[in-house]
Motif scaffolding. Structure first.
Motif, mmCIF file in Angstrom:
data_model
loop_
_atom_site.group_PDB
_atom_site.id
_atom_site.type_symbol
_atom_site.label_atom_id
_atom_site.label_comp_id
_atom_site.label_asym_id
_atom_site.label_seq_id
_atom_site.Cartn_x
_atom_site.Cartn_y
_atom_site.Cartn_z
ATOM 1 N N ASP A 1 -2.573 31.193 64.454
ATOM 2 C CA ASP A 1 -2.900 32.224 63.473
ATOM 3 C C ASP A 1 -1.697 32.665 62.652
ATOM 4 O O ASP A 1 -1.861 33.290 61.608
ATOM 5 C CB ASP A 1 -3.509 33.455 64.158
ATOM 6 N N VAL B 1 -6.218 29.753 61.890
ATOM 7 C CA VAL B 1 -7.301 30.746 61.911
ATOM 8 C C VAL B 1 -6.702 32.099 61.556
ATOM 9 O O VAL B 1 -6.042 32.724 62.389
ATOM 10 C CB VAL B 1 -7.974 30.815 63.297
ATOM 11 N N VAL C 1 -14.397 24.772 62.976
ATOM 12 C CA VAL C 1 -13.344 24.644 63.984
ATOM 13 C C VAL C 1 -13.760 23.653 65.063
ATOM 14 O O VAL C 1 -13.038 22.707 65.380
ATOM 15 C CB VAL C 1 -13.005 26.010 64.606
#
Length: 245
Positions: free
Chosen positions: A170, A188, A219
């Motif tokens: 992330d 993400v 994903v």
């Protein structure tokens, strides 16, 4: 049986599996206070994705006291640990479903900048630990993210070649670490950092997917596909006031 595109998947933890942003902010705030500083929005943003040691190093530098780095690292670690134990971080949306889909299909690991003891408490307390064959923390390697060390260690322990492993991240520091290790990457994040500081893709011809939520069906399709995508998915525009870690 369909042959999967990847031999293994390696996940970041903070901000990807678990919502730990407040706990890390408490740790960095405690260190800054000990150094006589108060962190602003810019400093907090710069600390996102840091390890205890690298974050303490930044704070010590801002305070003009690099010799206090170890002392400030202790402050970060103590407050972070206390925050995690006082208020266990919740599992982020989409994580349980994705782990259920991948479990048994390919080995999974965690590569994190969090300290080993904190990481163990978080993963065990959340019920996620049983999904992973290996967990590599920043204090087990020489260099934390954005260096590739944690990802390379995780690949070794999963007995998988980095070029055949996909990372899920992330933060910019984490994505750079995975890229440097030669992994394919799923980014993400609902934050705007990919658009503001784009990564130098493609690297070593490794594919990348950008999504704003772990629950995005893309994903699971990316990780379990039998042929890796040839091109990256466009970077999404950040939502209004979107923030991520």
């Amino acid at each position: 049986m369909t042959e999967l595109a990847y031999e293994a998947a390696v996940f970041d933890c903070d901000g990807l599996l678990l919502d730990t942003a407040r706990a890390w902010a408490r740790g960095f705030d405690a260190a800054a206070a000990r150094a006589g500083l108060r962190l602003g929005v810019r400093e907090q943003a710069e600390l996102v994705g840091s390890s205890v040691a690298s974050g303490a190093g930044l704070i010590a530098g801002w305070a003009g006291a690099p010799e206090r780095r170890e002392e400030l690292a202790d402050a970060v670690r103590e407050e972070l640990s206390a925050a995690i134990r006082a208020c266990p971080p919740p599992v982020l949306p989409g994580v349980p479903a994705l782990l259920r889909r991948l479990r048994g299909a390919l080995p999974m690991g965690v590569a994190s900048n969090a300290p080993a003891d904190v990481l163990a408490v978080m993963l065990a307390g959340s019920g996620l630990l049983e999904n992973f064959e290996t967990v590599v923390s920043a204090d087990r390697v020489v260099r934390p993210k954005p260096a590739p060390d944690v990802y390379l260690a995780a690949c070794r322990e999963l007995d998988a070649r980095p070029e055949n492993v996909v990372a899920l991240e992330d933060s910019a520091a984490g994505a750079l670490a995975a890229q440097a290790a030669g992994l394919a990457v799923v980014v993400v994040t609902a934050s705007g950092w990919p658009a503001l500081a784009p990564l130098p893709w493609p690297a070593r011809n490794r594919p990348v997917l950008y999504v704003t939520a772990m629950g995005d069906p893309a994903v699971g399709q990316f990780v379990r596909s039998d042929v890796p995508p040839a091109r990256s998915r466009p970077v999404p525009a950040p939502p209004p006031n979107g923030r991520g870690r």
